[in-house]
Design a protein around this motif. Structure first.
Motif, PDB file in Angstrom:
ATOM      1  N   ARG A 162      67.734 139.108  31.083  1.00 41.02           N
ATOM      2  CA  ARG A 162      68.042 139.391  29.848  1.00 41.02           C
ATOM      3  C   ARG A 162      67.730 137.977  29.197  1.00 41.02           C
ATOM      4  NH1 ARG A 162      73.531 142.201  27.512  1.00 41.02           N
ATOM      5  NH2 ARG A 162      72.992 142.268  25.325  1.00 41.02           N
ATOM      6  N   VAL A 163      68.208 137.088  29.829  1.00 39.13           N
ATOM      7  CA  VAL A 163      68.555 135.566  29.328  1.00 39.13           C
ATOM      8  C   VAL A 163      66.864 134.948  29.030  1.00 39.13           C
ATOM      9  CG1 VAL A 163      68.735 133.120  29.827  1.00 39.13           C
ATOM     10  CG2 VAL A 163      70.497 134.833  29.960  1.00 39.13           C
ATOM     11  N   ARG A 164      66.058 135.368  30.158  1.00 37.93           N
ATOM     12  CA  ARG A 164      64.611 135.127  30.474  1.00 37.93           C
ATOM     13  C   ARG A 164      63.939 135.746  29.258  1.00 37.93           C
ATOM     14  NH1 ARG A 164      63.176 137.256  34.901  1.00 37.93           N
ATOM     15  NH2 ARG A 164      62.148 139.084  33.958  1.00 37.93           N
ATOM     16  N   SER A 165      64.265 137.117  28.698  1.00 41.59           N
ATOM     17  CA  SER A 165      63.799 137.575  27.718  1.00 41.59           C
ATOM     18  C   SER A 165      63.861 137.026  26.168  1.00 41.59           C
ATOM     19  CB  SER A 165      63.952 139.157  27.934  1.00 41.59           C
ATOM     20  OG  SER A 165      63.439 139.805  26.544  1.00 41.59           O
ATOM     21  N   TYR A 166      65.095 136.550  26.301  1.00 42.78           N
ATOM     22  CA  TYR A 166      65.570 136.149  24.830  1.00 42.78           C
ATOM     23  C   TYR A 166      64.882 134.621  24.723  1.00 42.78           C
ATOM     24  CZ  TYR A 166      69.230 134.526  21.492  1.00 42.78           C
ATOM     25  OH  TYR A 166      69.692 134.268  20.402  1.00 42.78           O
ATOM     26  N   ILE A 167      64.638 133.850  25.785  1.00 40.05           N
ATOM     27  CA  ILE A 167      63.975 132.710  25.443  1.00 40.05           C
ATOM     28  C   ILE A 167      62.369 132.869  25.398  1.00 40.05           C
ATOM     29  CG2 ILE A 167      63.227 130.723  26.874  1.00 40.05           C
ATOM     30  CD1 ILE A 167      65.832 130.839  28.459  1.00 40.05           C
ATOM     31  N   LEU A 168      61.778 133.995  26.163  1.00 41.36           N
ATOM     32  CA  LEU A 168      60.239 134.073  25.718  1.00 41.36           C
ATOM     33  C   LEU A 168      60.092 134.660  24.422  1.00 41.36           C
ATOM     34  CD1 LEU A 168      59.509 135.800  29.611  1.00 41.36           C
ATOM     35  CD2 LEU A 168      59.050 133.307  28.711  1.00 41.36           C
ATOM     36  N   LYS A 169      60.938 135.645  24.017  1.00 37.66           N
ATOM     37  CA  LYS A 169      60.718 135.913  22.625  1.00 37.66           C
ATOM     38  C   LYS A 169      60.695 134.835  21.584  1.00 37.66           C
ATOM     39  CE  LYS A 169      62.281 140.941  23.499  1.00 37.66           C
ATOM     40  NZ  LYS A 169      63.215 141.926  23.272  1.00 37.66           N
ATOM     41  N   ASN A 170      61.855 134.120  21.810  1.00 32.98           N
ATOM     42  CA  ASN A 170      61.915 133.069  21.036  1.00 32.98           C
ATOM     43  C   ASN A 170      60.630 132.186  20.639  1.00 32.98           C
ATOM     44  OD1 ASN A 170      63.475 131.038  19.348  1.00 32.98           O
ATOM     45  ND2 ASN A 170      65.362 131.901  20.662  1.00 32.98           N
ATOM     46  N   PHE A 171      60.033 132.073  21.837  1.00 32.70           N
ATOM     47  CA  PHE A 171      58.735 131.087  21.597  1.00 32.70           C
ATOM     48  C   PHE A 171      57.613 131.895  21.658  1.00 32.70           C
ATOM     49  CE2 PHE A 171      62.291 128.616  23.173  1.00 32.70           C
ATOM     50  CZ  PHE A 171      61.986 127.477  22.411  1.00 32.70           C
ATOM     51  N   GLY A 172      57.581 133.233  21.406  1.00 24.34           N
ATOM     52  CA  GLY A 172      56.549 134.015  21.263  1.00 24.34           C
ATOM     53  C   GLY A 172      55.519 134.197  22.481  1.00 24.34           C
ATOM     54  N   TYR A 173      56.432 134.253  23.804  1.00 25.35           N
ATOM     55  CA  TYR A 173      55.392 134.688  24.936  1.00 25.35           C
ATOM     56  C   TYR A 173      55.792 136.095  25.337  1.00 25.35           C
ATOM     57  CZ  TYR A 173      55.087 129.829  26.324  1.00 25.35           C
ATOM     58  OH  TYR A 173      54.830 128.303  26.316  1.00 25.35           O
ATOM     59  N   ASP A 174      54.874 136.814  25.761  1.00 28.41           N
ATOM     60  CA  ASP A 174      54.674 138.184  26.185  1.00 28.41           C
ATOM     61  C   ASP A 174      55.702 138.292  27.374  1.00 28.41           C
ATOM     62  OD1 ASP A 174      54.383 140.636  26.848  1.00 28.41           O
ATOM     63  OD2 ASP A 174      52.340 140.844  26.095  1.00 28.41           O
ATOM     64  N   ASN A 247      66.742 130.063  15.328  1.00 30.50           N
ATOM     65  CA  ASN A 247      65.038 130.555  15.395  1.00 30.50           C
ATOM     66  C   ASN A 247      65.161 131.927  15.859  1.00 30.50           C
ATOM     67  OD1 ASN A 247      62.409 129.530  15.459  1.00 30.50           O
ATOM     68  ND2 ASN A 247      62.298 130.505  17.307  1.00 30.50           N
ATOM     69  N   TYR A 248      65.888 132.290  16.959  1.00 27.91           N
ATOM     70  CA  TYR A 248      65.689 133.681  17.376  1.00 27.91           C
ATOM     71  C   TYR A 248      66.047 134.565  16.483  1.00 27.91           C
ATOM     72  CZ  TYR A 248      66.158 137.911  20.540  1.00 27.91           C
ATOM     73  OH  TYR A 248      65.988 138.977  21.175  1.00 27.91           O
ATOM     74  N   VAL A 249      67.270 134.593  15.584  1.00 23.84           N
ATOM     75  CA  VAL A 249      67.708 135.407  14.437  1.00 23.84           C
ATOM     76  C   VAL A 249      66.601 135.558  13.522  1.00 23.84           C
ATOM     77  CG1 VAL A 249      69.569 135.370  12.921  1.00 23.84           C
ATOM     78  CG2 VAL A 249      69.969 135.278  15.199  1.00 23.84           C
ATOM     79  N   LEU A 250      65.902 134.319  13.223  1.00 29.06           N
ATOM     80  CA  LEU A 250      65.171 134.181  11.960  1.00 29.06           C
ATOM     81  C   LEU A 250      63.650 134.757  12.298  1.00 29.06           C
ATOM     82  CD1 LEU A 250      66.083 130.923  10.539  1.00 29.06           C
ATOM     83  CD2 LEU A 250      66.859 132.963   9.538  1.00 29.06           C
TER      84      LEU A 250
END
Length: 733
Positions: A162-174, A247-250
């Motif tokens: 769950r944390v990994r997904s949060y980080i990857l989405k934040n920086f645009g990684y699939d 950044n995630y929220v925005l």
């Protein structure tokens, strides 16, 4: 010959036991088993008429043995379009033919990828998707905040899905296609070392340069040593965590969410306190967007216009605002929200008072999602206009707007399932626990499949509804008959309007039901069905209804199957719910749904009862038939057009043989004079009428057979109570 009244009373003392005895008869048992096993195999009227056992069973069930020979006639009945008032079955005076046609689905049910109720459900969920997405963002953010300080190594962090997904989405990684080693190498790079992994990434192409910058942003967001351990006891500083969350929220949500609006308001509140020039607002892209949005302006609203407005002296008649013509009042209101001088400057902390800031941010609260809302409305309108044109799953998949709305409605991202998986889900048999969608274990996917109607081949199918189309039509018609029986204007006109309103409600709401529990919570819908069956809703409690709908129709000992009044079983079987209360799909391709099959089986048993009793005493058959048909009689013509009903009337009221030779209008007038038709709505009055018939019938037979009734009386074959009843009826007491 036994006395008709005695025989009738004996039968009715335990009608359930009597019917059970008949159903256990070997011949009846065989024919019923054959019907149940084979009616589902019939696919056409031709097949049905060619199978004499099925055809004759159904004809007997509807009391039409005398028409079994007329297959050509019955073909026309079954081919009738019951939605057309001029169709063959609808023009026949005898309503049995229309009911017979209604019991079968030879005219294909309307196919539709979605009903109006399903469409509204999807669009409602689509509207809610913003709130759901915001809730998910908040929940994921809370989890990230709680966990990020607990990691001591990069591997601990990356193995937390769950944390990994949060980080990857934040920086645009699939999240599904990233390389674990690539991400780990980025996070453990020494940014000060030109030879480190992240600094060694290529930049030959524009795409490579973009990828390297993303990697640098990711590396700068964390504080890991090159061996993967954390620096200073944490994977991030407080500032890094705050920046990542913001950044995630925005940027991650697909729409402007309330959480994003809150972050922007906080940003504005912090920045406005330091502003000393209007250009600090227009020069900060984020500040400018907040202000422009708050003022209800789109991208065509120029920064220069804003600067001219807020630097205007409202006391100067020649200022920009005061010479703005029709825009003067609007611009003046904007100018009053700020405290800049004519050069566009102010002192720190005075750009706005708290009142001015609150007014501006209230405007932001109102307008921050205007663009998204307009886009959603366009998408919803397009969805409504186009979903009705979809006939196959491939056409659905090829329409990007329909897919965007559908997936968003159920909270499914486009990369979660490929088209093959979506096809498997949407074409699954929902009643099969082993089907793809039922074994996948994703409630979102299951809900999506429930809101579309595709068959196994991906073609539009008949909708899955709590009741079939034919049942809905039949119930609505029966309800109208029951509510309007024997009424005359102006009362009839008033009741008709109420019936129309109630029928509209019934048809609209019945299409929305997904479970028996939903039905049980809506007594208005249940009462509509009870009235249609000729039952008094006031006499059936909520507790009884709950027991009925929790019963297993296939278990002969279940509550519903042990009820004396078989109409209660017909009520339950008319709905497509299983014993657990879940919506089931009627057998695909079947010419008869569960409810109409149950009616056919019950009808056959009732007919057998009447026929067998008639072999011993025709009067009992007449009495049972009249008792069954009484609740459907709406006028004198129903009696005059039915040989058995007419015989009961003529016998009960001692009509001469010449009665049937009179003009039909004269016969009608006599029926209405002798019999108060409205009494047929009262079960007690119907009972007394039948008692009178049985006595008059026996008297007529007694006379024809030379006083057999008197002989039976003298021999003690008739009880004192029965003789007393007879004497009352004979003397009219």
């Amino acid at each position: 010959m036994s006395l008709t009244l005695v025989s009738l009373n004996n039968i009715q003392k335990d009608i359930t036991k009597t019917l059970k005895q008949i159903s256990s008869d070997k011949q009846v048992e065989r024919e019923t088993a054959y019907y149940k096993a084979n009616i589902g195999k019939i696919t056409s009227i031709k097949d049905f008429l060619a199978n004499d056992r099925l055809y004759q069973y159904a004809m007997k069930s509807f009391g039409m043995e005398d028409m079994i020979y007329a297959k050509g006639f019955m073909r026309k009945v079954l081919e009738s379009d019951l939605t057309d008032g001029n169709s063959f079955a609808n023009k026949l005076a005898d309503d049995r033919y229309r009911k017979f046609a209604l019991a079968f689905n030879f005219n294909s049910a309307t196919t539709a990828v979605q009903t109006s109720a399903q469409t509204e459900d999807v669009l409602g969920l689509y509207d809610q998707s913003i709130v759901r997405e915001d809730d998910q963002v908040r929940d994921d953010t809370r989890y990230f905040q709680a966990m990020i300080g607990t990691f001591q190594t990069v591997d601990q962090m990356l193995t937390n899905e769950r944390v990994r997904s949060y980080i990857l989405k934040n920086f645009g990684y699939d999240a599904d296609r990233y390389s674990y080693s690539h991400i780990r190498n980025i996070l453990t790079s020494d940014l000060a070392d030109p030879a480190s992994y992240v600094n060694s990434l290529p930049t030959t192409t524009a795409a490579q340069s973009t990828e390297k910058q993303r990697a640098l942003n990711l590396a700068n967001a964390f504080t890991f040593n090159t061996d993967g351990t954390v620096k200073n006891g944490a994977a991030q500083t407080e500032a890094q965590t705050a920046a990542l969350i913001e950044n995630y929220v925005l940027t991650v949500p697909s729409h402007k969410t309330p959480s994003a609006a809150a972050v922007n308001r906080l940003y504005y509140d912090t920045k406005i306190r330091t502003v000393t020039s209007m250009t600090e607002i227009t020069g900060d892209a984020r500040m400018w967007e907040i202000v422009r949005t708050a003022l209800g302006k789109d991208s065509t609203f120029l920064k220069a216009t804003f600067e001219n407005i807020v630097s205007s002296d409202l006391n100067d008649p020649q200022s920009y605002v005061n010479t703005a013509g029709s825009k003067k009042e609007e611009y003046a209101a904007i100018a009053r929200l700020f405290n800049f001088d004519t050069s566009g400057n102010t002192t720190a902390g005075n750009a706005q008072t708290s009142t001015q800031e609150n007014t501006l941010l209230n405007g932001y609260n109102t307008h921050y999602d205007d663009v998204d809302e307009e886009t959603r409305n366009i998408m919803k309108t397009s969805y409504k206009n186009n979903i009705g044109t979809i006939t196959t799953i491939d056409k659905l998949f090829s329409n990007s707007t329909l897919m965007i709305v559908s997936l968003a409605a159920f909270g499914i991202s486009r990369d979660e399932y490929n088209l093959t998986e979506l096809r498997q889900a949407l074409t699954s048999d929902l009643s099969d626990p082993k089907s793809y969608v039922n074994t996948k274990g994703d409630p979102r996917l299951l809900k999506m499949a429930q809101d579309f109607n595709f068959d196994a081949k991906g073609n539009a199918a008949a909708p899955r509804m709590a009741q079939t189309e034919s049942t809905i039509k039949e119930v609505a018609s029966a309800y109208a008959i029951q509510k309007q029986r024997f009424l005359k204007s102006p009362e009839l006109d008033t009741v008709k309007k109420k019936v129309e309103a109630e029928t509209t409600y019934y048809k609209t709401e019945i299409a929305k039901l997904k479970t028996a529990d939903e039905l049980l919570k809506n007594r208005r819908l249940i009462d509509f069905n009870l009235v249609a069956l000729g039952l008094d809703p006031a006499k059936i409690s909520d507790d009884t209804l709950k027991k009925l709908f929790k019963s297993d129709l296939n278990d002969p000992k279940s509550f519903v199957n042990t009820q004396t009044d078989k109409r209660l079983k017909q009520l339950v079987s008319s709905f497509n719910f299983d014993a657990k209360g879940n919506l089931i799909q009627s057998a695909k391709g079947s010419v008869q749904d569960r409810g109409h099959m149950q009616k056919t089986l019950d009808g056959y048993l009732q007919n057998e009862l009447e026929v067998r009793q008639g072999e011993e005493n025709p009067g009992v058959r007449f009495a049972l038939y009249f008792q069954r048909k009484a609740q459907t009689i709406t006028s004198a013509y129903d009696i005059l057009g039915d040989t058995a009903l007419l015989e009961v009337f003529k016998t009960t009221f001692s009509m001469p043989d010449q009665f049937s030779s009179m003009k039909i209008e004269q016969q009608k007038a006599i029926v209405e004079k002798k019999l108060n038709l409205a009494d047929l709505k009262d079960p007690e009055k119907v009972k007394k009428l039948i008692q009178r018939f049985t006595v008059m019938y026996d008297m007529k037979q007694d006379q024809a057979q030379g006083g057999a009734l008197s002989v039976m009386s003298a021999s003690g074959s008739i009880s004192a109570d029965t003789l007393f009843t007879l004497s009352q009826l004979r003397t009219g007491r």
